[in-house]
Each structure stands twice: as structure tokens, then as C-alpha cells.
Design an enzyme around this catalytic site. Structure first.
Site, PDB file in Angstrom:
ATOM      1  N   THR A  76       0.836  -1.205   0.000  1.00 24.59           N
ATOM      2  CA  THR A  76       0.000   0.000   0.000  1.00 24.59           C
ATOM      3  C   THR A  76       0.865   1.247   0.000  1.00 24.59           C
ATOM      4  O   THR A  76       1.999   1.242   0.463  1.00 24.59           O
ATOM      5  CB  THR A  76      -0.920   0.111   1.237  1.00 24.59           C
ATOM      6  OG1 THR A  76      -0.107   0.198   2.402  1.00 24.59           O
ATOM      7  CG2 THR A  76      -1.898  -1.009   1.338  1.00 24.59           C
ATOM      8  N   GLN A  77       0.297   2.309  -0.509  1.00 25.26           N
ATOM      9  CA  GLN A  77       0.952   3.602  -0.506  1.00 25.26           C
ATOM     10  C   GLN A  77       0.058   4.565   0.251  1.00 25.26           C
ATOM     11  O   GLN A  77      -0.978   4.986  -0.252  1.00 25.26           O
ATOM     12  CB  GLN A  77       1.158   4.057  -1.950  1.00 25.26           C
ATOM     13  CG  GLN A  77       1.631   5.478  -2.070  1.00 25.26           C
ATOM     14  CD  GLN A  77       2.359   5.732  -3.380  1.00 25.26           C
ATOM     15  OE1 GLN A  77       2.229   4.974  -4.341  1.00 25.26           O
ATOM     16  NE2 GLN A  77       3.137   6.795  -3.415  1.00 25.26           N
ATOM     17  N   GLU A 124       1.922   9.041   3.915  1.00 34.45           N
ATOM     18  CA  GLU A 124       3.268   9.290   4.394  1.00 34.45           C
ATOM     19  C   GLU A 124       4.227   8.151   4.093  1.00 34.45           C
ATOM     20  O   GLU A 124       5.414   8.375   3.918  1.00 34.45           O
ATOM     21  CB  GLU A 124       3.243   9.469   5.921  1.00 34.45           C
ATOM     22  CG  GLU A 124       2.421  10.636   6.392  1.00 34.45           C
ATOM     23  CD  GLU A 124       3.288  11.865   6.609  1.00 34.45           C
ATOM     24  OE1 GLU A 124       4.366  11.713   7.208  1.00 34.45           O
ATOM     25  OE2 GLU A 124       2.898  12.946   6.165  1.00 34.45           O
ATOM     26  N   LEU A 160       4.282   0.783   2.043  1.00 41.70           N
ATOM     27  CA  LEU A 160       4.408  -0.477   2.741  1.00 41.70           C
ATOM     28  C   LEU A 160       4.720  -1.624   1.790  1.00 41.70           C
ATOM     29  O   LEU A 160       3.970  -1.866   0.854  1.00 41.70           O
ATOM     30  CB  LEU A 160       3.162  -0.788   3.534  1.00 41.70           C
ATOM     31  CG  LEU A 160       3.600  -1.563   4.760  1.00 41.70           C
ATOM     32  CD1 LEU A 160       2.980  -1.021   5.938  1.00 41.70           C
ATOM     33  CD2 LEU A 160       3.425  -3.004   4.716  1.00 41.70           C
ATOM     34  N   LYS A 172       8.304  -0.722   6.092  1.00 40.93           N
ATOM     35  CA  LYS A 172       7.602   0.561   6.005  1.00 40.93           C
ATOM     36  C   LYS A 172       8.624   1.639   5.674  1.00 40.93           C
ATOM     37  O   LYS A 172       9.533   1.895   6.450  1.00 40.93           O
ATOM     38  CB  LYS A 172       6.921   0.846   7.346  1.00 40.93           C
ATOM     39  CG  LYS A 172       5.873   1.920   7.295  1.00 40.93           C
ATOM     40  CD  LYS A 172       5.056   1.921   8.586  1.00 40.93           C
ATOM     41  CE  LYS A 172       4.125   3.106   8.643  1.00 40.93           C
ATOM     42  NZ  LYS A 172       3.258   3.064   9.818  1.00 40.93           N
ATOM     43  N   ASP A 191      -3.899   7.403  16.298  1.00 41.27           N
ATOM     44  CA  ASP A 191      -4.622   7.283  15.020  1.00 41.27           C
ATOM     45  C   ASP A 191      -5.416   5.979  15.005  1.00 41.27           C
ATOM     46  O   ASP A 191      -5.284   5.160  14.094  1.00 41.27           O
ATOM     47  CB  ASP A 191      -3.616   7.330  13.864  1.00 41.27           C
ATOM     48  CG  ASP A 191      -4.282   7.430  12.485  1.00 41.27           C
ATOM     49  OD1 ASP A 191      -5.456   7.828  12.423  1.00 41.27           O
ATOM     50  OD2 ASP A 191      -3.618   7.101  11.495  1.00 41.27           O
TER      51      ASP A 191
HETATM   52  N1  LIG Z   1       2.911  -5.618   9.939  1.00 40.97           N
HETATM   53  C1  LIG Z   1       2.068  -5.655   8.925  1.00 40.97           C
HETATM   54  N2  LIG Z   1       1.719  -6.824   8.355  1.00 40.97           N
HETATM   55  C2  LIG Z   1       0.865  -6.864   7.312  1.00 40.97           C
HETATM   56  N3  LIG Z   1       0.292  -5.784   6.762  1.00 40.97           N
HETATM   57  C3  LIG Z   1       0.583  -4.584   7.279  1.00 40.97           C
HETATM   58  C4  LIG Z   1       1.486  -4.451   8.386  1.00 40.97           C
HETATM   59  N4  LIG Z   1       1.594  -3.142   8.688  1.00 40.97           N
HETATM   60  C5  LIG Z   1       0.806  -2.496   7.814  1.00 40.97           C
HETATM   61  N5  LIG Z   1       0.185  -3.343   6.969  1.00 40.97           N
HETATM   62  C6  LIG Z   1      -0.745  -2.989   5.877  1.00 40.97           C
HETATM   63  O1  LIG Z   1      -0.313  -1.775   5.279  1.00 40.97           O
HETATM   64  C7  LIG Z   1      -1.268  -0.732   5.480  1.00 40.97           C
HETATM   65  C8  LIG Z   1      -0.546   0.575   5.786  1.00 40.97           C
HETATM   66  O2  LIG Z   1       0.269   0.451   6.939  1.00 40.97           O
HETATM   67  P1  LIG Z   1       0.276   1.551   8.081  1.00 40.97           P
HETATM   68  O3  LIG Z   1      -1.119   1.774   8.566  1.00 40.97           O
HETATM   69  O4  LIG Z   1       1.302   1.180   9.084  1.00 40.97           O
HETATM   70  O5  LIG Z   1       0.814   2.789   7.246  1.00 40.97           O
HETATM   71  P2  LIG Z   1       0.225   4.230   6.900  1.00 40.97           P
HETATM   72  O6  LIG Z   1      -1.172   4.367   7.378  1.00 40.97           O
HETATM   73  O7  LIG Z   1       0.501   4.490   5.467  1.00 40.97           O
HETATM   74  O8  LIG Z   1       1.260   5.028   7.750  1.00 40.97           O
HETATM   75  P3  LIG Z   1       1.241   6.363   8.606  1.00 40.97           P
HETATM   76  O9  LIG Z   1      -0.196   6.639   8.973  1.00 40.97           O
HETATM   77  O10 LIG Z   1       2.122   6.036   9.793  1.00 40.97           O
HETATM   78  O11 LIG Z   1       1.858   7.393   7.712  1.00 40.97           O
HETATM   79  C9  LIG Z   1      -2.149  -1.234   6.635  1.00 40.97           C
HETATM   80  O12 LIG Z   1      -3.436  -0.683   6.590  1.00 40.97           O
HETATM   81  C10 LIG Z   1      -2.149  -2.741   6.403  1.00 40.97           C
HETATM   82  O13 LIG Z   1      -3.077  -3.103   5.399  1.00 40.97           O
HETATM   83 MG   LIG Z   2      -2.546   3.312   8.674  1.00 37.29          MG
END
Ligand SMILES: Nc1ncnc2c1ncn2[C@@H]1O[C@H](COP(=O)(O)OP(=O)(O)OP(=O)(O)O)[C@@H](O)[C@H]1O
Ligand SMILES: [Mg+2]
Length: 270
Positions: free
Chosen positions: A35-36, A39, A42, A57, A166
């Protein structure tokens, strides 16, 4: 119009900054973009062994931000996310383990969690119910039990002195495992089965203040309300379980009423 496909690492658009060397390590599974977010990017890859999946990440530099400030912010986010994850792990709160990090290069490598985020699972469940023609509002044990698990997980996190910053149903995952179907047997077809794992601690901090804890709950309540019908009665179940999860939780629930009131006043003033 053609739907956009996720580009492989090698074919990533040129405007994206070069990835740090960790992405080129001889790993059996080259990192693939999952996912993108706003910020962070992933990726799924492996750590040490080709059989041990991990989540990578990466917070790329923001071209619109002053480089020195950007680097400082990125470092701070990564270090604080890692610190809070490590603390939660130590204290038995269900979160991914930290494997490695490089705050200067902008990445954090953590345990890969199988399963799906709660938001998607809830939507799948709602769709299933619709397809089966089951009326909304009909009590469902499995849904209530999931809400209890959410309340307990948040309570345990708060109990060890961590606030998330969050809390949404996108930042908690359902990992297949225990909490199977009603008969305790395999949970095949039960989209609400699994253990709650809290993720995304980029905005988390260490606090035992009732106010901070109440705001965490309020954010979750709002996130719930906007994405799920019947949210109000469901959230009561979350709060009920939360209230029993640690000493002092009932004070937080009282405080939540103040936070709600302020929220309502603010929205009235526009
Ligand atoms: N440890 C993990 N294992 C599997 N999937 C994950 C994991 N961490 C995150 N993901 C997947 O990736 C998505 C994005 O991750 P995360 O919520 O940590 O990042 P973000 O919302 O882009 O970051 P931030 O809000 O800190 O800028 C999650 O919604 C989930 O689907
Ligand atoms: Mg998130």
C-alpha cells in the site's frame, strides 16, 4: 480507462526517489509494494530467512518539505514507532515485532501480520449479511465478540502507558488464530474470526493521561461512526470491554463524555 497497476520496484516511476539499499539485499522475496499511504509506502519482503515474511515501512523524502526538517521528522516518526512497538511487545500488547530499522534511510522492518484490517473484514461481513438477506440490527454473536476483542486490545495498550494517536479500523488487523467459530472449531467462512493486532504506531506516544486515552477512544468512535451502520450500539460493546480491561478505565470513559461534548460544541461553531 486502464486501471493503474502497482509498479514493480525495478519499473518504479523515475520521480519516485531511489529506494534505500535494504531493498536490494539478496532476499528470496523481492519487496513488493502493498500500500501507498499519505506518508509511508508499505512493502512485503522477508527477513533473514526466505520463509520469514516481513513488512517494510518506508518513508520517502518529501520534496515539498525543507530537507533538514523532513529528515528530522522522518527520523522522529520511525524511532518513536519502533520504541512504542518494542514497549508494547515487552508488555504483551498484540503488535508486530520490530526486526530492523534505519531511521536515516527512512525505513522500519516489522513482523508481517497475516490476515486483513478490521475495516475490510467488517465490510465483508456486512456484504455477506446483505447477500443472505439478514436484516440489519439482528444481533450477531460473532460481531459482538469481535467488538469485545477490540475493546480489550485498546485497553491493554492504554494500560501499559501507550496512546495510539490514530486509532481506526484500518489500523487494527485480524490475524487468523484463536477466536474461531462458535463451536471453537475452524473458522472457515467466518470473516470476523481472528486475533486483534494493533498496527501503525507512527503517531503514537507514551502517556497515562486520561485525556490522551479518551481522545484515542473518541478518534476510534468517530472512525467507526463514519464507516459502519449500527456503529453506536457496536461501539458501546467496545467501550464495555475497554472499561473492564484495566484499573482506571472507567475514569477514561467518564472523560470520554467531556471529549464528546467538546467535539459537539466545536462542530456547532463550525
Ligand atoms: N505488519 C504488517 N503486516 C501486514 N500488513 C501490514 C502491516 N503493517 C501495515 N500493513 C498494511 O499496510 C497498510 C498501511 O500500513 P500503516 O497503517 O502502518 O501505514 P500508513 O497508514 O501508510 O502510515 P502512517 O499513517 O504512519 O503514515 C495497513 O493498513 C495494512 O493493510
Ligand atoms: Mg494506517
Amino acid at each position: 480507462m486502464e486501471t493503474e497497476t502497482i509498479p514493480a520496484i525495478e519499473t518504479a516511476p523515475i520521480e519516485r526517489p531511489p529506494l534505500p539499499p535494504v531493498f536490494q539485499y539478496p532476499s528470496a522475496v523481492p519487496p513488493s509494494l502493498i500500500t501507498q499511504g499519505a506518508e509511508a509506502l508499505l512493502y512485503r519482503s522477508t527477513y533473514l530467512l526466505p520463509t520469514l515474511p516481513c513488512a517494510l515501512k518506508y518513508r520517502p523524502p518529501k520534496p515539498y518539505r525543507h530537507p533538514t526538517l523532513d529528515l528530522r521528522l522522518t527520523k522522529h516518526r520511525i524511532l518513536s514507532e519502533a520504541r512504542v512497538l518494542a514497549k508494547c511487545r515487552r508488555e504483551g500488547v498484540p503488535v508486530p515485532a520490530v526486526y530492523a530499522l534505519d531511521e536515516t534511510a527512512g525505513w522500519l522492518m516489522i513482523e508481517w501480520i497475516e490476515g486483513e484490517v478490521v475495516r475490510i473484514r467488517l465490510n465483508e461481513w456486512l456484504q455477506q449479511r446483505k447477500d443472505e438477506g439478514i436484516a440489519e440490527g439482528v444481533d450477531d454473536d460473532r460481531l459482538v465478540r469481535l467488538m469485545e476483542r477490540v475493546g480489550r486490545a485498546v485497553g491493554r495498550m492504554h494500560a501499559v502507558g501507550v496512546v495510539h494517536g490514530d486509532l481506526t479500523t484500518s489500523n487494527m488487523m485480524l490475524r487468523p488464530g484463536r477466536h474461531a467459530g462458535p463451536d471453537g472449531d475452524s473458522a472457515v467462512g467466518d470473516v470476523l474470526a481472528g486475533d486483534i493486532v494493533l498496527i501503525d504506531f507512527g503517531l503514537a506516544s507514551q502517556s497515562t493521561q486520561d485525556e490522551d486515552r479518551a481522545v484515542d477512544l473518541y478518534v476510534l468512535e468517530r472512525a467507526f461512526g463514519s464507516t459502519h451502520p449500527r456503529a453506536e450500539s457496536l461501539f458501546k460493546v467496545v467501550l464495555g470491554a475497554y472499561g473492564k480491561s484495566f484499573k482506571g478505565a472507567d475514569v477514561v470513559l467518564k472523560r470520554l463524555e467531556d471529549v464528546r461534548m467538546r467535539g459537539r460544541k466545536r462542530s456547532m461553531l463550525g
